[in-house]
Design a protein around this motif. Sequence first.
Motif, short mmCIF file in Angstrom:
data_model
loop_
_atom_site.label_atom_id
_atom_site.label_comp_id
_atom_site.label_asym_id
_atom_site.label_seq_id
_atom_site.Cartn_x
_atom_site.Cartn_y
_atom_site.Cartn_z
N LEU A 1 0.80 -1.23 0.00
CA LEU A 1 0.00 0.00 0.00
C LEU A 1 0.83 1.28 0.00
O LEU A 1 0.30 2.36 -0.21
CB LEU A 1 -0.97 -0.01 1.19
N LEU A 2 2.13 1.18 0.25
CA LEU A 2 3.07 2.30 0.17
C LEU A 2 2.62 3.55 0.95
O LEU A 2 2.67 4.67 0.44
CB LEU A 2 3.32 2.68 -1.29
N PRO A 3 2.20 3.38 2.20
CA PRO A 3 1.64 4.52 2.93
C PRO A 3 2.64 5.64 3.22
O PRO A 3 2.26 6.80 3.26
CB PRO A 3 1.13 3.89 4.23
N MET A 4 3.91 5.31 3.39
CA MET A 4 4.91 6.34 3.70
C MET A 4 5.09 7.30 2.52
O MET A 4 5.39 8.47 2.71
CB MET A 4 6.24 5.67 4.06
N HIS A 5 4.88 6.80 1.32
CA HIS A 5 5.07 7.62 0.12
C HIS A 5 4.08 8.79 0.09
O HIS A 5 4.41 9.85 -0.45
CB HIS A 5 4.87 6.77 -1.14
N ILE A 6 2.90 8.59 0.65
CA ILE A 6 1.84 9.60 0.57
C ILE A 6 2.28 10.92 1.19
O ILE A 6 2.20 11.98 0.57
CB ILE A 6 0.53 9.08 1.21
N SER A 7 2.76 10.87 2.43
CA SER A 7 3.13 12.12 3.11
C SER A 7 4.34 12.78 2.45
O SER A 7 4.42 14.00 2.39
CB SER A 7 3.40 11.88 4.60
N VAL A 8 5.26 11.98 1.93
CA VAL A 8 6.45 12.54 1.28
C VAL A 8 6.05 13.24 -0.03
O VAL A 8 6.50 14.36 -0.30
CB VAL A 8 7.51 11.44 1.02
N ILE B 1 0.16 2.42 -5.54
CA ILE B 1 0.24 3.40 -6.63
C ILE B 1 -1.16 3.90 -6.99
O ILE B 1 -1.37 5.10 -7.18
CB ILE B 1 0.96 2.77 -7.85
N ILE B 2 -2.11 2.99 -7.04
CA ILE B 2 -3.50 3.38 -7.32
C ILE B 2 -4.03 4.30 -6.23
O ILE B 2 -4.66 5.32 -6.52
CB ILE B 2 -4.39 2.13 -7.51
N ILE B 3 -3.75 3.95 -4.98
CA ILE B 3 -4.19 4.80 -3.85
C ILE B 3 -3.60 6.20 -4.01
O ILE B 3 -4.29 7.20 -3.82
CB ILE B 3 -3.77 4.17 -2.50
N GLN B 4 -2.32 6.29 -4.34
CA GLN B 4 -1.67 7.59 -4.51
C GLN B 4 -2.30 8.38 -5.66
O GLN B 4 -2.54 9.58 -5.53
CB GLN B 4 -0.18 7.40 -4.77
N LEU B 5 -2.58 7.71 -6.76
CA LEU B 5 -3.18 8.39 -7.92
C LEU B 5 -4.60 8.87 -7.62
O LEU B 5 -5.05 9.86 -8.19
CB LEU B 5 -3.17 7.46 -9.14
N VAL B 6 -5.29 8.17 -6.73
CA VAL B 6 -6.66 8.57 -6.37
C VAL B 6 -6.67 9.65 -5.29
O VAL B 6 -7.42 10.62 -5.39
CB VAL B 6 -7.48 7.34 -5.91
N LEU B 7 -5.83 9.51 -4.27
CA LEU B 7 -5.87 10.42 -3.12
C LEU B 7 -5.08 11.72 -3.29
O LEU B 7 -5.56 12.80 -2.91
CB LEU B 7 -5.35 9.72 -1.87
N ILE B 8 -3.88 11.64 -3.80
CA ILE B 8 -2.98 12.79 -3.77
C ILE B 8 -3.46 13.96 -4.64
O ILE B 8 -3.49 15.09 -4.15
CB ILE B 8 -1.53 12.36 -4.10
N PRO B 9 -3.84 13.75 -5.90
CA PRO B 9 -4.24 14.92 -6.70
C PRO B 9 -5.38 15.75 -6.11
O PRO B 9 -5.25 16.98 -6.04
CB PRO B 9 -4.61 14.31 -8.06
N PRO B 10 -6.48 15.15 -5.63
CA PRO B 10 -7.51 16.02 -5.05
C PRO B 10 -7.06 16.73 -3.77
O PRO B 10 -7.45 17.88 -3.52
CB PRO B 10 -8.69 15.09 -4.76
N ILE B 11 -6.21 16.07 -2.97
CA ILE B 11 -5.71 16.72 -1.75
C ILE B 11 -4.84 17.91 -2.13
O ILE B 11 -4.97 19.00 -1.55
CB ILE B 11 -4.92 15.72 -0.87
#
Length: 180
Positions: A36-43, A155-165
């Motif tokens: 799920l690569l959760p650490m990548h999200i905050s970075v 990667i899918i989670i990042q593509l879905v969550l990061i842009p709207p945030i």
Amino acid sequence: MTKTKQLVYSAVFLILGVIIPQAFHFIPVGNTGSVLLPMHISVLLCGFFMGPWWGLIVGGLTPALSSLLTGMPPMQRLPFMVVELAVYGLIAGLCYRILKIKKPLIRIYLSLVIAMIVGRGVYALSLLVATKLLHLEMLGPIAAVNASIQGIPGIIIQLVLIPPIVYQGRKSGLFYGSEK
């Protein structure tokens, strides 16, 4: 934004980079961090919101601090994750800053995808260098390919969550370099 605010916001992203993965470990699936690569999200968010240099610093410090406090990532993966995440933060911030695309969401998505590709490429290169220098047969580009395949849900989670945030955070005027 003052240097103090930049430092405080960056520290928040660093702390989130340690806390978010711990929350993901409550999911009863093996190896959630690698999947799920959760650490990548905050970075990545730090790179977008605080700029490339803070993204680089937070990207390098987050896995090191997490490893020190929680034992994750394990020491054998730590140097590779430090390099990979530092590049993610740097490239996300750099691309967002230099790409002159008028449509914000396209600019965000393109910056995110470029950061993901470059970060994973540097990860593969660091594995290859370590393989050659240390004469290890278990590492190398195949490990990077396997990690990328295993990380597809993240990667899918990042593509879905990061842009709207990023879009809403920038639009609000809350962060460094906001559009408001």
